[in-house]
Design an enzyme around this catalytic site. Structure first.
Site, PDB file in Angstrom:
ATOM      1  N   SER A 252       0.642  -1.106  -0.078  1.00  0.00           N
ATOM      2  CA  SER A 252      -0.663   0.328   0.133  1.00  0.00           C
ATOM      3  C   SER A 252       0.671   1.259  -0.240  1.00  0.00           C
ATOM      4  O   SER A 252       0.498   2.427  -0.588  1.00  0.00           O
ATOM      5  CB  SER A 252      -1.079  -0.021   1.414  1.00  0.00           C
ATOM      6  OG  SER A 252      -1.800  -0.929   0.798  1.00  0.00           O
ATOM      7  N   LYS A 299     -10.293  -4.804  11.431  1.00  0.00           N
ATOM      8  CA  LYS A 299     -11.158  -3.755  10.436  1.00  0.00           C
ATOM      9  C   LYS A 299     -12.986  -4.331  11.366  1.00  0.00           C
ATOM     10  O   LYS A 299     -13.575  -3.139  10.651  1.00  0.00           O
ATOM     11  CB  LYS A 299     -11.708  -5.071   9.229  1.00  0.00           C
ATOM     12  CG  LYS A 299     -10.185  -4.744   8.094  1.00  0.00           C
ATOM     13  CD  LYS A 299     -10.482  -5.447   6.495  1.00  0.00           C
ATOM     14  CE  LYS A 299      -9.173  -5.619   6.387  1.00  0.00           C
ATOM     15  NZ  LYS A 299      -9.529  -6.175   4.846  1.00  0.00           N
ATOM     16  N   ASP A 335     -13.042  -2.890   0.356  1.00  0.00           N
ATOM     17  CA  ASP A 335     -12.831  -3.909  -0.299  1.00  0.00           C
ATOM     18  C   ASP A 335     -13.656  -4.659  -1.513  1.00  0.00           C
ATOM     19  O   ASP A 335     -13.451  -5.124  -2.161  1.00  0.00           O
ATOM     20  CB  ASP A 335     -12.687  -4.752   1.727  1.00  0.00           C
ATOM     21  CG  ASP A 335     -11.166  -4.113   1.362  1.00  0.00           C
ATOM     22  OD1 ASP A 335     -10.052  -4.294   1.199  1.00  0.00           O
ATOM     23  OD2 ASP A 335     -11.270  -4.572   2.902  1.00  0.00           O
ATOM     24  N   GLY A 364     -13.315  -9.637   8.981  1.00  0.00           N
ATOM     25  CA  GLY A 364     -13.658  -8.830   8.649  1.00  0.00           C
ATOM     26  C   GLY A 364     -13.318  -8.150   6.828  1.00  0.00           C
ATOM     27  O   GLY A 364     -14.243  -7.553   6.295  1.00  0.00           O
ATOM     28  N   ALA A 365     -12.009  -8.969   6.118  1.00  0.00           N
ATOM     29  CA  ALA A 365     -11.698  -9.446   4.701  1.00  0.00           C
ATOM     30  C   ALA A 365     -13.153 -10.043   4.469  1.00  0.00           C
ATOM     31  O   ALA A 365     -13.278  -9.423   3.208  1.00  0.00           O
ATOM     32  CB  ALA A 365     -10.773  -9.373   4.620  1.00  0.00           C
ATOM     33  N   ASN A 384     -15.139 -22.718   8.173  1.00  0.00           N
ATOM     34  CA  ASN A 384     -14.166 -21.230   9.193  1.00  0.00           C
ATOM     35  C   ASN A 384     -14.244 -22.417  10.025  1.00  0.00           C
ATOM     36  O   ASN A 384     -14.684 -22.961  10.560  1.00  0.00           O
ATOM     37  CB  ASN A 384     -14.797 -20.198  10.141  1.00  0.00           C
ATOM     38  CG  ASN A 384     -14.171 -19.354  10.454  1.00  0.00           C
ATOM     39  OD1 ASN A 384     -12.833 -18.690   9.804  1.00  0.00           O
ATOM     40  ND2 ASN A 384     -14.202 -18.972  11.710  1.00  0.00           N
ATOM     41  N   SER A 388     -19.829 -20.623  15.758  1.00  0.00           N
ATOM     42  CA  SER A 388     -20.092 -19.887  15.661  1.00  0.00           C
ATOM     43  C   SER A 388     -20.126 -18.450  15.375  1.00  0.00           C
ATOM     44  O   SER A 388     -20.833 -17.556  14.452  1.00  0.00           O
ATOM     45  CB  SER A 388     -19.763 -18.875  17.415  1.00  0.00           C
ATOM     46  OG  SER A 388     -18.854 -18.526  16.815  1.00  0.00           O
ATOM     47  N   ILE A 454      -6.694 -13.471  -1.534  1.00  0.00           N
ATOM     48  CA  ILE A 454      -7.164 -11.923  -1.417  1.00  0.00           C
ATOM     49  C   ILE A 454      -6.183 -11.722  -0.890  1.00  0.00           C
ATOM     50  O   ILE A 454      -5.275 -10.362  -1.429  1.00  0.00           O
ATOM     51  CB  ILE A 454      -8.354 -11.523  -0.293  1.00  0.00           C
ATOM     52  CG1 ILE A 454      -7.815 -12.106   1.003  1.00  0.00           C
ATOM     53  CG2 ILE A 454      -9.419 -12.039  -1.200  1.00  0.00           C
ATOM     54  CD1 ILE A 454      -8.352 -11.165   1.938  1.00  0.00           C
ATOM     55  N   TYR A 456      -1.655 -11.421  -1.470  1.00  0.00           N
ATOM     56  CA  TYR A 456      -0.787 -10.950  -2.413  1.00  0.00           C
ATOM     57  C   TYR A 456       0.334 -10.985  -1.970  1.00  0.00           C
ATOM     58  O   TYR A 456       1.665 -10.439  -3.204  1.00  0.00           O
ATOM     59  CB  TYR A 456      -0.854  -9.457  -3.108  1.00  0.00           C
ATOM     60  CG  TYR A 456      -1.477  -7.970  -2.055  1.00  0.00           C
ATOM     61  CD1 TYR A 456      -0.003  -7.598  -1.702  1.00  0.00           C
ATOM     62  CD2 TYR A 456      -1.909  -8.318  -0.993  1.00  0.00           C
ATOM     63  CE1 TYR A 456       0.903  -6.274  -0.712  1.00  0.00           C
ATOM     64  CE2 TYR A 456      -2.595  -7.318   0.255  1.00  0.00           C
ATOM     65  CZ  TYR A 456      -0.943  -6.093  -0.216  1.00  0.00           C
ATOM     66  OH  TYR A 456      -0.470  -5.358   0.995  1.00  0.00           O
ATOM     67  N   GLY A 477      -4.850 -11.073  -4.746  1.00  0.00           N
ATOM     68  CA  GLY A 477      -4.743 -10.601  -4.466  1.00  0.00           C
ATOM     69  C   GLY A 477      -4.435  -8.960  -4.799  1.00  0.00           C
ATOM     70  O   GLY A 477      -4.719  -8.033  -3.975  1.00  0.00           O
TER      71      GLY A 477
END
Length: 498
Positions: A252, A299, A335, A364-365, A384, A388, A454, A456, A477
């Site tokens: 970034s 996030k 995103d 979050g992603a 996952n 939960s 996602i 990279y 990603g």
């Protein structure tokens, strides 16, 4: 104030090796630090000649082990080495050491007198390789015994709050000369933003020496110049950044800083590592950071620090972009947009209506990806390791869910038109696929699946390598990073990314 100098720390075993290193970086640096404690013993006989060989101002440093160096032969031997390096001063001062680094407890009057007589400035330093130094103002005052010495404080922060304290106290220092540095990955902002803390210089090291100085957190001079545009950072430069943990690697800064350069915007984008999102917000408020990219694992937690959020953040339940409005922060999510655009390019379609998609992860992603998949009309099953979390995300968007276990391999196969990997598993790993770096290591790819990871870094993750070997089409990603980053840039600056 003047721009902080860029100092290249030299840790070669020989003087010729160090000279070769200087030639690789000469146009990026202002001075060098010769670390005599790294030299072979026979090379130490010739250190007096080094300033003339280097053709740049040189700092003479013989760092003890207790201070993070390698010298362990006692203070008498070290004193002799200092004396040998400073003896027979040349009338042409450029052939003498311009600086010598003496620790706060190292006081040899004859050496100090020699330095004063020969025009060698003393850097009076204190290092704490284990803990933060919190009373920075008083420590600087105790080090600043004469106007001829430059006090230096370098410490290892435990949390980002220790770095925030450095920036806070630095506001008191005005135009005085001092060298300040928070070491390690947490301290990186203090190196890039040394102009903001009124530091006389910032230390760098060559890429090839990174293993020797791992704990210090040095950048190399080319990265400091070409990615962060260090030479143009001043008190008026706006600061943006990215926070996450551990944030070991991110592209970034390259994306955003290139955008600032193209658009002639006086701004810099820096990594702000923090295990706590609250500490990151505290740092940003202190330093005046205008906008922040938020990545794993913050996030969702960052939502508690925001006064306003966009409608997308409300629907997704996660935020990756926050903006400083003075006394409060607002949030957005880019995103989902970045994923949608890069996914459609990857699949070559206008939508993926009725596709059966396995969504790996529920953080979050994954929430932003789930939102995008829902918008694009896909039929999704969330996988996952925590039931939960999988159930909660699936119910949020009307999807199916299942535990991410070998027993549910048949469920992944059922939803295998597209497999989207959203966890951090595999990040930074170049090893063959295993249960440690491949979240679906147990799944037997058939070759028809399309796989979108996602992550990279690396460019090809273990799950991607395994899928590609089976004949699958794969995508990392990076395009998602670009597209979401372009939108972030627009939110940060008000201008579309060129």
């Amino acid at each position: 104030m003047k721009r902080p100098l860029v100092c290249l720390t030299l840790t070669g075993k020989t003087l010729s090796e160090n000279i070769a290193t200087i030639e690789n970086y000469r146009k990026y640096i202002d001075l060098v630090e010769l670390r005599v404690d790294f030299l072979d013993e026979n090379e130490r006989l010739y250190i007096r000649n080094f300033p003339a060989m280097a053709g740049l101002p040189c700092i003479l440093t013989i760092r003890r082990k207790i201070d993070g160096g390698r010298f362990d032969e006692g203070e008498s031997s070290r004193t002799v080495l200092f004396a040998r390096a400073m003896a027979f001063a040349e009338e042409n001062r450029s052939k003498n050491f311009a600086y010598v680094d003496f620790e706060e407890d190292f006081h040899v009057p004859s050496l100090q007198d020699s330095a004063l007589a020969f025009g060698t400035r003393v850097i009076r330093s204190v290092h704490d390789m284990q803990n933060p130094i919190l009373d920075i103002s008083s420590r600087l005052a105790s080090l600043r015994t004469t106007g001829y010495e430059i006090p230096k404080i370098a410490f290892m922060p435990k949390t980002l709050s220790d770095v925030t304290n450095l920036f806070q106290q630095a506001k008191k220092f005005g135009e005085s000369e001092q060298i300040l540095c928070a070491m390690g990955p947490l301290g990186l902002p203090s190196r890039i933003l040394s102009a903001k803390i009124n530091s006389y210089l910032t230390y760098t090291s060559p890429v090839e020496a990174s293993a020797r100085l791992q704990t210090l957190g040095h950048l190399d001079p080319i990265t400091l110049s070409d990615i962060y545009h260090f030479q143009s950072i001043s008190d008026s430069t706006k600061v943006f950044g990215i926070t996450g943990w551990p944030l070991n690697s991110t592209l970034s800064p390259a994306l955003h800083n290139k955008g600032f350069e193209k658009h002639n915007i006086d701004a810099v984008y820096v990594p702000i590592r923090s295990e706590s999102v609250d500490d990151a917000i505290e740092f940003c408020n202190e330093v005046g950071v205008k906008g922040l990219s938020v990545t794993i694992p913050h996030k969702e937690n960052v939502l508690a620090d925001l006064r306003e959020v966009s409608s997308q953040v409300g629907e997704i339940g996660a935020c990756n972009t926050i903006l400083n409005k003075g006394d409060y922060w607002i949030g957005d999510n880019t995103d989902a947009l970045g994923f949608s655009r890069s996914l459609l390019e990857f699949t070559g379609t206008k939508n993926i209506k009725h596709w059966k998609v396995a969504l790996i992860g529920a953080g979050g992603a994954a929430k932003a990806v789930a939102y995008a998949l829902k918008t694009l009309g896909a039929k999704v099953c969330v996988f996952n390791r925590t039931a939960s979390r999988a159930k909660k995300l699936a119910e949020q968007f009307g999807f199916k869910w299942a535990l991410l276990t070998p027993e549910n391999e048949h469920m992944i196969e059922k939803y295998s038109d597209l497999i989207v990997q959203t966890t951090s598993v595999g990040m930074g790993s170049s090893s063959p696929s295993s249960s440690e770096n491949d979240p679906i290591y147990f799944y037997d790819f058939k070759g028809h699946e399309m796989v979108f990871d996602i992550i990279y870094v690396p460019e090809t993750t273990p799950i991607m390598a395994r899928a590609e070997k089976a004949g699958c089409r794969v995508q990392n990603g990076f395009p998602m990073l670009q597209y979401q980053g372009y939108r972030q840039f627009e939110l940060f600056t008000g201008e579309k990314y060129d």
